[in-house]
Design an enzyme around this catalytic site. Structure first.
Site, PDB file in Angstrom:
ATOM      1  N   HIS A 224      -4.370  -3.523   6.399  1.00  0.00           N
ATOM      2  CA  HIS A 224      -4.217  -3.711   4.949  1.00  0.00           C
ATOM      3  C   HIS A 224      -5.598  -4.078   4.401  1.00  0.00           C
ATOM      4  CE1 HIS A 224      -2.859  -4.901   1.034  1.00  0.00           C
ATOM      5  NE2 HIS A 224      -3.369  -6.097   1.199  1.00  0.00           N
TER       6      HIS A 224
ATOM      7  N   ASP B 199       0.845  -1.204   0.000  1.00  0.00           N
ATOM      8  CA  ASP B 199       0.000   0.000   0.000  1.00  0.00           C
ATOM      9  C   ASP B 199       0.885   1.260   0.000  1.00  0.00           C
ATOM     10  OD1 ASP B 199      -2.478  -1.665   0.676  1.00  0.00           O
ATOM     11  OD2 ASP B 199      -1.105  -2.138   2.307  1.00  0.00           O
TER      12      ASP B 199
HETATM   13  C1  LMR Z   1      -3.832  -6.520  -2.562  1.00  0.00           C
HETATM   14  O1  LMR Z   1      -3.794  -5.528  -1.821  1.00  0.00           O
HETATM   15  O2  LMR Z   1      -3.485  -6.488  -3.741  1.00  0.00           O
HETATM   16  C2  LMR Z   1      -4.357  -7.799  -2.016  1.00  0.00           C
HETATM   17  O3  LMR Z   1      -4.293  -7.780  -0.612  1.00  0.00           O
HETATM   18  C3  LMR Z   1      -5.741  -7.991  -2.475  1.00  0.00           C
HETATM   19  C4  LMR Z   1      -6.308  -9.302  -2.012  1.00  0.00           C
HETATM   20  O4  LMR Z   1      -7.222  -9.288  -1.201  1.00  0.00           O
HETATM   21  O5  LMR Z   1      -5.839 -10.360  -2.449  1.00  0.00           O
END
Ligand code: LMR
Length: 309
Positions: free
Chosen positions: A165, A137
């Site tokens: 997250h 992120d």
């Molecule tokens: C991401 O942020 O790309 C992953 O965590 C998305 C997911 O839920 O697989």
């Protein structure tokens, strides 16, 4: 990436232990064959196994990518009960077989809460050694600012991801800077559009994982792997002077975030240890967003514990 040195640097030999479930054993062996065929100078051994004890034996770094995957339209909470049992079992194996100072990075979702479960069931691994990935992120936030300003991503630094997250995470640019011909300038001043920074920028970063799933019909892979390498590399080898990064770590109560949550904070790393950056000014807007994501983590924690029972 690991075998090429992207995680631990160009001088650190590695032995890779790879764990998968029994139905994937043949494919896993295929990966092992490819690793051998690539003749990586740093790769000193490959263990490909479906036995969790063998996989965890004496490992110094554990990157936990296994989990029940989120599909399009699903929230992380939907996959909680499957993942709680996976993390309980893997934590017990790490507890018994990993090196006592093993560093753990949880990638699979719900990453913060999986890390908390892992901490619970691997009590002899120091809590400072159990972390989750929010560097993805963090890197996404850097990417969005660099696109907006049309500057190179390496000229932007010190964005912060606070919290989970998940779509409640708070990408904060209040302390971020961009290097220009005049030196380091405030991202907020250079972007000069609080409306974009306080709304579209935040939701784009929060929703980026879902947007990737929508586009690829699979969750992020390259960017997740690359940011996992960034996370471990900075943790082990240190963050550059004057730069902080985001890591999901066990809260010590900093910034009024309750202890007992794995929460993403701004950190610096030195000599293999992370420390939360202290003393940053938090305005009212940020406070509300930091508390909202903490609230979601508290709820996830109760849900996870109820699945355990
Ligand atoms: C991401 O942020 O790309 C992953 O965590 C998305 C997911 O839920 O697989």
């Amino acid at each position: 990436m690991i075998a090429r040195g992207a995680m631990l640097g160009p001088d650190q030999p590695v032995i890779l232990h790879m764990l998968d479930i029994a139905p994937a054993a043949e494919a896993l062996n295929g990966v092992k064959m490819e690793l051998i065929d690539a003749a990586f100078p740093l790769l000193k051994g490959v263990v490909a196994t479906t036995d969790v004890a063998e996989a965890c034996m004496d490992v110094n770094i554990a990157v936990m990518v296994g989990g029940f995957p989120r599909k399009e339209g699903m929230e992380r909470k939907d996959v909680m009960s499957n993942n709680v049992s996976i993390y309980k079992a893997q934590a017990s194996a790490l507890e018994k077989h990993a090196a006592p100072d093993c560093k753990v990075l949880v990638v699979a979702n719900p990453a913060n809460t999986n890390a908390l479960i892992l901490k619970e069931f691997a009590p002899s691994i120091p809590e400072k050694n159990i972390t989750c990935l929010t560097r993805l992120d963090h890197n996404r936030a850097l990417g969005q600012i660099s696109e907006r300003l049309n500057v190179h991503v390496s000229d932007v630094k010190n964005v912060i991801i606070w919290g989970n997250h998940s779509s409640t995470q708070y990408p904060d640019v209040n302390h971020a800077t961009v290097t220009t011909s005049k030196g380091e300038e405030s991202v907020r001043e250079i972007v000069a559009d609080d409306n974009w920074l306080n709304s579209e920028f935040i939701t784009t970063v929060q929703q980026r994982g879902a947007a990737i799933i929508k586009a690829r019909k699979l969750s992020s892979a390259l960017s997740a792997a690359s940011s996992a390498c960034d996370h471990i590399r900075d943790w082990v080898l240190g963050t550059p002077k004057g730069t902080y990064v985001s890591m999901g770590v066990y809260s010590d109560g900093s910034y009024g975030i309750q202890e007992g949550l794995i929460y993403s904070f701004p950190v610096t790393c030195e000599k293999g240890e992370w420390s939360i950056v202290q003393g940053l000014k938090i305005d009212e807007f940020s406070r509300a967003k930091m508390d909202a994501t903490a609230k979601e983590l508290t709820e996830e924690k109760s849900l996870a514990y109820s699945c355990l029972n």
